[in-house]
Design a protein around this motif. Structure first.
Motif, PDB file in Angstrom:
ATOM      1  N   LYS A 161       0.920  -1.169   0.135  1.00 24.23           N
ATOM      2  CA  LYS A 161       0.058   0.064  -0.093  1.00 24.23           C
ATOM      3  C   LYS A 161       0.813   1.180  -0.017  1.00 24.23           C
ATOM      4  N   GLU A 201       0.522   6.412   4.011  1.00 28.49           N
ATOM      5  CA  GLU A 201      -0.700   7.106   4.258  1.00 28.49           C
ATOM      6  C   GLU A 201      -0.396   8.256   5.672  1.00 28.49           C
ATOM      7  N   VAL A 247      -1.182   9.602   9.059  1.00 28.34           N
ATOM      8  CA  VAL A 247      -1.899   9.185  10.368  1.00 28.34           C
ATOM      9  C   VAL A 247      -2.246  10.439  11.411  1.00 28.34           C
ATOM     10  N   TYR A 302      -5.717  14.315  12.463  1.00 31.41           N
ATOM     11  CA  TYR A 302      -5.916  12.863  12.129  1.00 31.41           C
ATOM     12  C   TYR A 302      -6.618  12.321  11.064  1.00 31.41           C
ATOM     13  N   THR A 303      -6.007  11.228  10.458  1.00 32.82           N
ATOM     14  CA  THR A 303      -6.979  10.554   9.556  1.00 32.82           C
ATOM     15  C   THR A 303      -8.225  10.097   9.916  1.00 32.82           C
ATOM     16  N   ASP A 304      -9.303   9.871   9.191  1.00 37.99           N
ATOM     17  CA  ASP A 304     -10.528   9.733   9.932  1.00 37.99           C
ATOM     18  C   ASP A 304     -10.585   8.156  10.632  1.00 37.99           C
ATOM     19  N   SER A 305      -9.659   7.345  10.137  1.00 41.83           N
ATOM     20  CA  SER A 305      -9.752   5.919  10.524  1.00 41.83           C
ATOM     21  C   SER A 305      -9.218   5.760  12.081  1.00 41.83           C
ATOM     22  N   VAL A 306      -8.402   6.809  12.464  1.00 40.38           N
ATOM     23  CA  VAL A 306      -7.956   6.711  13.767  1.00 40.38           C
ATOM     24  C   VAL A 306      -8.490   7.584  14.761  1.00 40.38           C
ATOM     25  N   LYS A 307      -9.143   8.381  14.365  1.00 40.16           N
ATOM     26  CA  LYS A 307      -9.756   9.320  15.241  1.00 40.16           C
ATOM     27  C   LYS A 307     -10.645   8.649  16.345  1.00 40.16           C
ATOM     28  N   ARG A 363      -9.203   6.947  18.507  1.00 36.44           N
ATOM     29  CA  ARG A 363      -8.443   5.897  18.938  1.00 36.44           C
ATOM     30  C   ARG A 363      -6.988   6.237  19.318  1.00 36.44           C
ATOM     31  N   GLU A 403      -6.044  -3.970  11.115  1.00 32.77           N
ATOM     32  CA  GLU A 403      -6.058  -2.949   9.769  1.00 32.77           C
ATOM     33  C   GLU A 403      -4.954  -1.779  10.345  1.00 32.77           C
ATOM     34  N   ASP A 404      -4.574  -1.593  11.396  1.00 35.67           N
ATOM     35  CA  ASP A 404      -3.427  -0.561  11.983  1.00 35.67           C
ATOM     36  C   ASP A 404      -2.045  -1.244  11.531  1.00 35.67           C
TER      37      ASP A 404
END
Length: 124
Positions: free
Chosen positions: A43, A46, A48, A60-65, A67, A89-90
């Motif tokens: 990949k 990206e 973070v 923050y990127t949305d996928s980690v907000k 957390r 996925e992390d």
């Protein structure tokens, strides 16, 4: 010149936590962003998270907000990434970056300084 050294990666079960550290040396990184990127196998790298000098602006990127939390200790010239509720996925190599302007924090090519990365693996 700036040197960045990451630490704190490792293997953790899903739902667990890790804290990454990035120690900077060479010069004080005031007025520029410090951030974290990650790259999983096959990949693109990206964005973070990133913060300004005072840590008053954090991105923050949305996928980690909700957390992940980025923080900075400017006395130690260190930036941290607290990662909670980790999911498979992390899993990626996490890179510390420094030097971007605060208007371009999510763009990897805008960071002139990079660490070598630390592996984070989250098992299911």
């Amino acid at each position: 010149q700036v040197q960045l050294v990451e630490s704190g990666g490792g293997l953790v079960q899903a739902g667990g936590s890790l804290r990454l550290s990035c120690a900077a040396s060479g010069r004080t990184l005031s007025s520029v962003a410090m951030g974290w990127f990650r790259q999983a196998p096959g990949k693109e790298r990206e964005f973070v998270a990133a913060s300004n000098w005072s840590n008053s602006q954090r991105y923050y990127t949305d996928s980690v907000k909700g957390r992940f939390t980025i923080s900075r200790d400017n006395v130690k010239n260190t930036v941290y990434l607290q990662m909670n509720s980790l999911i498979p996925e992390d899993t990626a190599v996490y890179y510390c970056a420094a030097g971007a302007s605060l208007t371009m924090v999510t763009t990897a090519s805008r960071y002139p300084y990079w660490g070598r990365g630390t592996q984070v693996t989250v098992s299911s």
